[in-house]
Design a protein around this motif. Structure first.
Motif, PDB file in Angstrom:
ATOM      1  N   CYS A 297       0.830  -1.205   0.000  1.00 42.14           N
ATOM      2  CA  CYS A 297       0.000   0.000   0.000  1.00 42.14           C
ATOM      3  C   CYS A 297       0.864   1.254   0.000  1.00 42.14           C
ATOM      4  O   CYS A 297       0.602   2.211  -0.740  1.00 42.14           O
ATOM      5  N   ARG A 298       1.911   1.242   0.814  1.00 41.80           N
ATOM      6  CA  ARG A 298       2.825   2.386   0.877  1.00 41.80           C
ATOM      7  C   ARG A 298       3.454   2.667  -0.477  1.00 41.80           C
ATOM      8  O   ARG A 298       3.523   3.815  -0.929  1.00 41.80           O
ATOM      9  N   ASP A 299       3.886   1.612  -1.141  1.00 38.85           N
ATOM     10  CA  ASP A 299       4.551   1.791  -2.434  1.00 38.85           C
ATOM     11  C   ASP A 299       3.570   2.297  -3.495  1.00 38.85           C
ATOM     12  O   ASP A 299       3.925   3.134  -4.338  1.00 38.85           O
ATOM     13  N   ARG A 300       2.344   1.800  -3.466  1.00 37.99           N
ATOM     14  CA  ARG A 300       1.356   2.261  -4.442  1.00 37.99           C
ATOM     15  C   ARG A 300       0.962   3.714  -4.193  1.00 37.99           C
ATOM     16  O   ARG A 300       0.816   4.500  -5.142  1.00 37.99           O
ATOM     17  N   LEU A 301       0.806   4.087  -2.917  1.00 38.91           N
ATOM     18  CA  LEU A 301       0.470   5.480  -2.617  1.00 38.91           C
ATOM     19  C   LEU A 301       1.623   6.407  -2.998  1.00 38.91           C
ATOM     20  O   LEU A 301       1.403   7.488  -3.562  1.00 38.91           O
ATOM     21  N   ALA A 302       2.853   5.981  -2.709  1.00 36.42           N
ATOM     22  CA  ALA A 302       4.013   6.807  -3.082  1.00 36.42           C
ATOM     23  C   ALA A 302       4.088   6.990  -4.592  1.00 36.42           C
ATOM     24  O   ALA A 302       4.336   8.099  -5.089  1.00 36.42           O
ATOM     25  N   GLU A 303       3.865   5.911  -5.337  1.00 32.48           N
ATOM     26  CA  GLU A 303       3.907   5.999  -6.797  1.00 32.48           C
ATOM     27  C   GLU A 303       2.821   6.939  -7.322  1.00 32.48           C
ATOM     28  O   GLU A 303       3.072   7.748  -8.221  1.00 32.48           O
ATOM     29  N   HIS A 304       1.629   6.845  -6.730  1.00 35.07           N
ATOM     30  CA  HIS A 304       0.537   7.718  -7.158  1.00 35.07           C
ATOM     31  C   HIS A 304       0.874   9.183  -6.912  1.00 35.07           C
ATOM     32  O   HIS A 304       0.712  10.031  -7.811  1.00 35.07           O
ATOM     33  N   VAL A 312       7.976  12.770  -2.476  1.00 37.01           N
ATOM     34  CA  VAL A 312       7.690  11.774  -1.444  1.00 37.01           C
ATOM     35  C   VAL A 312       9.018  11.244  -0.923  1.00 37.01           C
ATOM     36  O   VAL A 312       9.843  10.728  -1.694  1.00 37.01           O
ATOM     37  N   LEU A 313       9.236  11.358   0.367  1.00 36.70           N
ATOM     38  CA  LEU A 313      10.493  10.904   0.946  1.00 36.70           C
ATOM     39  C   LEU A 313      10.546   9.376   0.986  1.00 36.70           C
ATOM     40  O   LEU A 313       9.522   8.723   1.215  1.00 36.70           O
ATOM     41  N   PRO A 314      11.722   8.791   0.788  1.00 38.12           N
ATOM     42  CA  PRO A 314      11.854   7.338   0.934  1.00 38.12           C
ATOM     43  C   PRO A 314      11.441   6.917   2.347  1.00 38.12           C
ATOM     44  O   PRO A 314      11.744   7.599   3.323  1.00 38.12           O
ATOM     45  N   SER A 315      10.746   5.790   2.464  1.00 37.54           N
ATOM     46  CA  SER A 315      10.235   5.374   3.764  1.00 37.54           C
ATOM     47  C   SER A 315      10.459   3.884   4.002  1.00 37.54           C
ATOM     48  O   SER A 315      10.223   3.065   3.109  1.00 37.54           O
ATOM     49  N   CYS A 321       5.983  10.324   3.838  1.00 44.22           N
ATOM     50  CA  CYS A 321       5.968  11.771   4.031  1.00 44.22           C
ATOM     51  C   CYS A 321       6.026  12.488   2.691  1.00 44.22           C
ATOM     52  O   CYS A 321       6.807  12.121   1.803  1.00 44.22           O
ATOM     53  N   VAL A 322       5.188  13.500   2.562  1.00 44.59           N
ATOM     54  CA  VAL A 322       5.215  14.401   1.421  1.00 44.59           C
ATOM     55  C   VAL A 322       5.824  15.716   1.886  1.00 44.59           C
ATOM     56  O   VAL A 322       5.398  16.279   2.909  1.00 44.59           O
ATOM     57  N   ARG A 323       6.830  16.173   1.177  1.00 48.31           N
ATOM     58  CA  ARG A 323       7.490  17.426   1.535  1.00 48.31           C
ATOM     59  C   ARG A 323       6.970  18.527   0.611  1.00 48.31           C
ATOM     60  O   ARG A 323       7.188  18.488  -0.603  1.00 48.31           O
ATOM     61  N   LEU A 324       6.263  19.483   1.195  1.00 49.22           N
ATOM     62  CA  LEU A 324       5.780  20.636   0.449  1.00 49.22           C
ATOM     63  C   LEU A 324       6.787  21.780   0.555  1.00 49.22           C
ATOM     64  O   LEU A 324       7.719  21.738   1.361  1.00 49.22           O
ATOM     65  N   LYS A 325       6.562  22.819  -0.232  1.00 50.67           N
ATOM     66  CA  LYS A 325       7.536  23.908  -0.270  1.00 50.67           C
ATOM     67  C   LYS A 325       7.422  24.855   0.916  1.00 50.67           C
ATOM     68  O   LYS A 325       8.369  25.586   1.229  1.00 50.67           O
ATOM     69  N   SER A 326       6.266  24.872   1.573  1.00 53.89           N
ATOM     70  CA  SER A 326       6.106  25.800   2.689  1.00 53.89           C
ATOM     71  C   SER A 326       5.302  25.161   3.808  1.00 53.89           C
ATOM     72  O   SER A 326       4.403  24.333   3.574  1.00 53.89           O
ATOM     73  N   LEU A 356       4.228  16.543   5.614  1.00 56.30           N
ATOM     74  CA  LEU A 356       2.950  15.899   5.920  1.00 56.30           C
ATOM     75  C   LEU A 356       3.159  14.392   5.924  1.00 56.30           C
ATOM     76  O   LEU A 356       3.696  13.824   4.965  1.00 56.30           O
ATOM     77  N   ARG A 357       2.717  13.749   6.998  1.00 52.23           N
ATOM     78  CA  ARG A 357       2.902  12.304   7.165  1.00 52.23           C
ATOM     79  C   ARG A 357       1.561  11.587   7.020  1.00 52.23           C
ATOM     80  O   ARG A 357       0.573  11.985   7.638  1.00 52.23           O
ATOM     81  N   ILE A 358       1.539  10.530   6.222  1.00 54.24           N
ATOM     82  CA  ILE A 358       0.310   9.806   5.922  1.00 54.24           C
ATOM     83  C   ILE A 358       0.511   8.327   6.246  1.00 54.24           C
ATOM     84  O   ILE A 358       1.401   7.672   5.675  1.00 54.24           O
ATOM     85  N   SER A 359      -0.291   7.787   7.153  1.00 57.53           N
ATOM     86  CA  SER A 359      -0.271   6.348   7.413  1.00 57.53           C
ATOM     87  C   SER A 359      -0.800   5.621   6.181  1.00 57.53           C
ATOM     88  O   SER A 359      -1.839   5.984   5.627  1.00 57.53           O
ATOM     89  N   THR A 360      -0.100   4.575   5.766  1.00 57.54           N
ATOM     90  CA  THR A 360      -0.448   3.936   4.500  1.00 57.54           C
ATOM     91  C   THR A 360      -1.457   2.804   4.707  1.00 57.54           C
ATOM     92  O   THR A 360      -1.157   1.627   4.525  1.00 57.54           O
ATOM     93  N   LEU A 361      -2.648   3.198   5.094  1.00 57.70           N
ATOM     94  CA  LEU A 361      -3.786   2.290   5.132  1.00 57.70           C
ATOM     95  C   LEU A 361      -4.366   2.151   3.728  1.00 57.70           C
ATOM     96  O   LEU A 361      -4.286   3.084   2.912  1.00 57.70           O
ATOM     97  N   GLU A 362      -4.975   1.013   3.453  1.00 59.96           N
ATOM     98  CA  GLU A 362      -5.581   0.809   2.140  1.00 59.96           C
ATOM     99  C   GLU A 362      -6.607   1.897   1.829  1.00 59.96           C
ATOM    100  O   GLU A 362      -6.750   2.334   0.679  1.00 59.96           O
ATOM    101  N   ASP A 363      -7.289   2.380   2.863  1.00 57.67           N
ATOM    102  CA  ASP A 363      -8.308   3.409   2.669  1.00 57.67           C
ATOM    103  C   ASP A 363      -7.727   4.723   2.147  1.00 57.67           C
ATOM    104  O   ASP A 363      -8.426   5.514   1.524  1.00 57.67           O
TER     105      ASP A 363
END
Length: 383
Positions: A297-304, A312-315, A321-326, A356-363
């Protein structure tokens, strides 16, 4: 300010005792070599019928709830020892990794002494340290950004050299390292962690938080061995799904385990938590399947998200984690998603407010679930 002296634990712990006044029924039965079925000595509610609890949550839970758990966690430690290839004496069980963090702080740090950590890493360590009057020294993460030519250059990692330098400069009692890290997801190699440990001053301990160990790509072959002057923390909260029961363990040298036992709350782990841990360790295929699903799930969300232009930072964890500019945009995205009932995490630390950190649940992969984040990624790409 208290001047550091050549010790790792509080000075009074080097004497004999204190000793646990209540080792528990299980320990007594092991010492006697026979069961004690008629228990009138511990003042537990053993005759509580638990009609409501048993009827709602099940008789097994009701039966476990009446008695104190085994204070030594004998069975669980035996199972962990066999699974990890370490000695029983190298293991200590407590009520989750947070309780183990607090235990180490309580046994090692006096008011005014220093603890070293990364600026923005898991904040509970600093919370416990400051509660004991310790001075927390934070060092910045090592951070690099993806480029048009090299997307793999994206990095946010605890700076091992900076942690070591701060430990030496400030005569620290403890250096904290989460590996894999929270919130960055970065994984340092075992060799690099051991090099850090070997370079620390003799009276400084490494507190190695391995809560996300099971999600490492090399978890099946990773090193579990106890390390000198090191407390390795693991948990049942992530891969085993027992966060609500609070169960964790430590790998350390026997002398260090014995020292920590002097100040440990002996019945902190509940009987239901202990039984759940024992059951899941007896069926490792269930946790293994869960970990594999989370990584997929993590890999699919990162690819998306990367396909949309996100950094998307390696995890090596069960989140990304997604790194935004501000930090301002990250805060806006988090608040707007929360208003829609979607909770993602933004670091409260000023230096990591853009993460921003996102738990990689299927949902999390449901189309539209993270629409506001996807919109922000598109906005950044256009700007």
């Amino acid at each position: 300010m208290t001047t550091a002296s050549p010790r790792r634990f509080l000075a009074h712990l080097y004497q004999d005792g204190p000793h646990n006044p209540f080792p528990g029924i299980k320990a007594l039965e092991r010492r006697l070599g026979h069961a004690l079925p008629y228990q009138y000595g511990s003042n537990e509610g053993l005759d509580m019928p638990h009609h409501t609890l048993g009827g709602t949550l099940g008789t097994a839970l009701a039966d476990l709830s009446r008695s104190y758990a085994d204070a030594d966690a004998w069975q669980l430690r035996q199972q962990l020892a066999e699974r990890l290839g370490v000695a029983y004496e190298n293991l200590l069980v407590d009520a989750g990794a947070d309780s183990l963090l607090a235990l180490v702080m309580r046994a090692t740090v006096c008011t005014g002494e220093r603890v070293i950590t990364s600026a923005g890493t898991y904040p509970t360590l600093a919370y416990f340290a400051r509660g004991l009057g310790a001075e927390v020294i934070e060092v910045p993460y090592s951070e690099s950004f993806a480029t048009a030519d090299d997307a793999s250059s994206s990095r946010l990692a605890p700076d091992l050299a900076a942690l070591l330098a701060a430990a030496r400069q400030h005569e620290a009692r403890v250096v904290y390292l989460a590996n894999p890290d929270n919130p960055s997801g970065h994984l340092h190699s075992d060799a690099d962690v051991r090099a850090l440990r070997d370079a620390l001053p003799e009276n400084c301990s490494l507190l190695l938080d391995e809560a996300y160990h099971d999600f490492r790509p090399d978890a099946a072959h990773a090193d579990h061995a106890p390390m000198a002057r090191t407390f390795r923390l693991r948990t049942f909260s992530k891969a085993y799904g027992l966060a609500g029961l609070r169960l964790g363990f430590m790998i350390a040298e026997p002398d260090d385990v014995a020292m920590l036992t002097k100040v440990r709350i002996h019945f902190a782990v509940s009987a239901p938590a202990m039984a759940a841990g024992e059951l899941l360790l007896a069926h490792p295929e269930e946790a293994a399947a869960h970990v594999a699903g989370v990584i997929d799930c993590r890999d699919r969300l990162a690819e998306h998200l990367r396909s949309l232009g996100a950094e998307v930072l390696p995890s090596a964890t069960n989140f990304l984690c997604v790194r935004l500019k501000s930090a301002e945009l990250a805060a806006q995205v988090q608040q707007q998603l929360m208003a829609q009932g979607v909770l993602i995490t933004r670091s409260p630390h000023p230096s990591l407010g853009h993460i921003l950190r996102i738990s990689t649940l299927e949902d999390s992969l449901v189309p539209g679930r993270l629409a506001r984040l996807e919109q922000a990624i598109a906005e950044e790409r256009r700007s």
